[in-house]
Design a protein around this motif. Structure first.
Motif, short mmCIF file in Angstrom:
data_model
loop_
_atom_site.label_atom_id
_atom_site.label_comp_id
_atom_site.label_asym_id
_atom_site.label_seq_id
_atom_site.Cartn_x
_atom_site.Cartn_y
_atom_site.Cartn_z
N GLU A 86 0.83 -1.21 0.00
CA GLU A 86 0.00 0.00 0.00
C GLU A 86 0.87 1.26 0.00
N ALA A 87 1.97 1.23 0.74
CA ALA A 87 2.89 2.37 0.75
C ALA A 87 3.50 2.59 -0.63
N VAL A 88 3.83 1.50 -1.32
CA VAL A 88 4.36 1.60 -2.69
C VAL A 88 3.27 2.20 -3.60
N ARG A 89 2.03 1.77 -3.44
CA ARG A 89 0.91 2.29 -4.24
C ARG A 89 0.77 3.80 -4.05
N VAL A 90 0.87 4.25 -2.80
CA VAL A 90 0.75 5.69 -2.51
C VAL A 90 1.86 6.46 -3.23
N GLU A 91 3.07 5.91 -3.24
CA GLU A 91 4.17 6.58 -3.94
C GLU A 91 3.88 6.71 -5.44
N TRP A 92 3.44 5.60 -6.07
CA TRP A 92 3.13 5.65 -7.50
C TRP A 92 2.00 6.64 -7.77
N ALA A 93 0.92 6.56 -6.98
CA ALA A 93 -0.25 7.41 -7.20
C ALA A 93 0.10 8.89 -7.01
N GLY A 94 1.03 9.18 -6.12
CA GLY A 94 1.44 10.56 -5.87
C GLY A 94 2.61 11.00 -6.71
N ASP A 95 2.97 10.19 -7.70
CA ASP A 95 4.09 10.48 -8.59
C ASP A 95 5.39 10.70 -7.82
N ALA A 96 5.54 9.95 -6.71
CA ALA A 96 6.74 10.08 -5.88
C ALA A 96 7.64 8.85 -5.97
N PHE A 97 7.24 7.83 -6.69
CA PHE A 97 8.05 6.62 -6.83
C PHE A 97 9.29 6.95 -7.64
N VAL A 98 10.45 6.56 -7.13
CA VAL A 98 11.72 6.86 -7.80
C VAL A 98 12.32 5.57 -8.34
N LEU A 99 12.46 5.50 -9.65
CA LEU A 99 13.11 4.35 -10.27
C LEU A 99 14.60 4.39 -9.96
N GLN A 100 15.19 3.19 -9.83
CA GLN A 100 16.61 3.06 -9.53
C GLN A 100 17.28 2.21 -10.60
N PRO A 101 18.59 2.37 -10.78
CA PRO A 101 19.31 1.46 -11.68
C PRO A 101 19.08 0.03 -11.21
N GLY A 102 18.84 -0.86 -12.13
CA GLY A 102 18.55 -2.25 -11.77
C GLY A 102 17.06 -2.55 -11.77
N ASP A 103 16.21 -1.53 -11.82
CA ASP A 103 14.76 -1.75 -11.92
C ASP A 103 14.47 -2.08 -13.38
N GLU A 104 14.63 -3.35 -13.73
CA GLU A 104 14.51 -3.71 -15.15
C GLU A 104 13.07 -3.77 -15.63
N ASP A 105 12.13 -4.02 -14.72
CA ASP A 105 10.73 -4.05 -15.10
C ASP A 105 9.89 -3.60 -13.91
N ILE A 106 8.58 -3.52 -14.09
CA ILE A 106 7.72 -3.00 -13.04
C ILE A 106 7.74 -3.89 -11.80
N HIS A 107 7.83 -5.19 -12.00
CA HIS A 107 7.83 -6.08 -10.85
C HIS A 107 9.10 -5.94 -10.01
N THR A 108 10.26 -5.88 -10.65
CA THR A 108 11.49 -5.73 -9.88
C THR A 108 11.53 -4.36 -9.20
N ALA A 109 10.98 -3.34 -9.83
CA ALA A 109 10.94 -2.01 -9.21
C ALA A 109 10.06 -2.03 -7.97
N ASN A 110 8.86 -2.60 -8.10
CA ASN A 110 7.95 -2.65 -6.95
C ASN A 110 8.50 -3.53 -5.83
N GLU A 111 9.08 -4.66 -6.17
CA GLU A 111 9.63 -5.55 -5.14
C GLU A 111 10.83 -4.91 -4.44
N ARG A 112 11.66 -4.22 -5.19
CA ARG A 112 12.80 -3.52 -4.59
C ARG A 112 12.32 -2.48 -3.59
N ARG A 113 11.35 -1.68 -4.01
CA ARG A 113 10.86 -0.63 -3.11
C ARG A 113 10.14 -1.22 -1.91
N LEU A 114 9.37 -2.27 -2.11
CA LEU A 114 8.70 -2.95 -1.00
C LEU A 114 9.72 -3.40 0.04
N THR A 115 10.80 -4.00 -0.41
CA THR A 115 11.84 -4.49 0.51
C THR A 115 12.54 -3.34 1.22
#
Length: 131
Positions: A86-115
């Protein structure tokens, strides 16, 4: 493959390849070093599939519930993951999610941020899951 490429390939055999991915490719994985940056760029799809952030999070929520129901995760671990998702969802919805090197797809990006948010239990979301 010409001789120059063979020489390039053999010259990296014992050298660390600089890449950002961990897993099988580094950070204690099966292979030494990381993924070649050229391969990372070729393999990434995050700039295309980032628009699927909500669908990926919904799938992760459903999968978390399935892991709890099958007793692979404890109820507490499941609740931690759902709160983190839910915290990850709030970041995406608020345009605050920051992609990082190594985020090759949406799943790895979300799992990285979740962790990053919930700690090591975030890695359990991947249990038995294949993309």
């Amino acid at each position: 493959i010409n001789l120059t490429n063979k020489q390039k390939m053999s010259s990296t055999k014992n050298d660390e390849v600089k890449g950002s991915r961990g897993g099988l490719f580094g950070a204690g994985g099966r292979f030494k070093g990381g993924t070649d940056p050229i391969m990372e760029k070729f393999n990434e799809s995050i700039h295309f599939d980032r628009r699927m952030w909500d669908q990926d999070l919904r799938g992760s929520e459903a999968y978390t519930k399935a892991l709890v129901k099958s007793s692979i995760l404890t109820a507490a671990e499941g609740e931690t993951l759902l709160t983190g998702l839910e915290a990850v969802r709030v970041e995406w919805a608020g345009d605050a999610f920051v992609l990082q090197p190594g985020d090759e797809d949406i799943h790895t990006a979300n799992e990285r941020r979740l962790t990053e948010i919930v700690g090591p239990v975030g890695g359990k979301l991947h249990t038995g899951r294949s993309r």
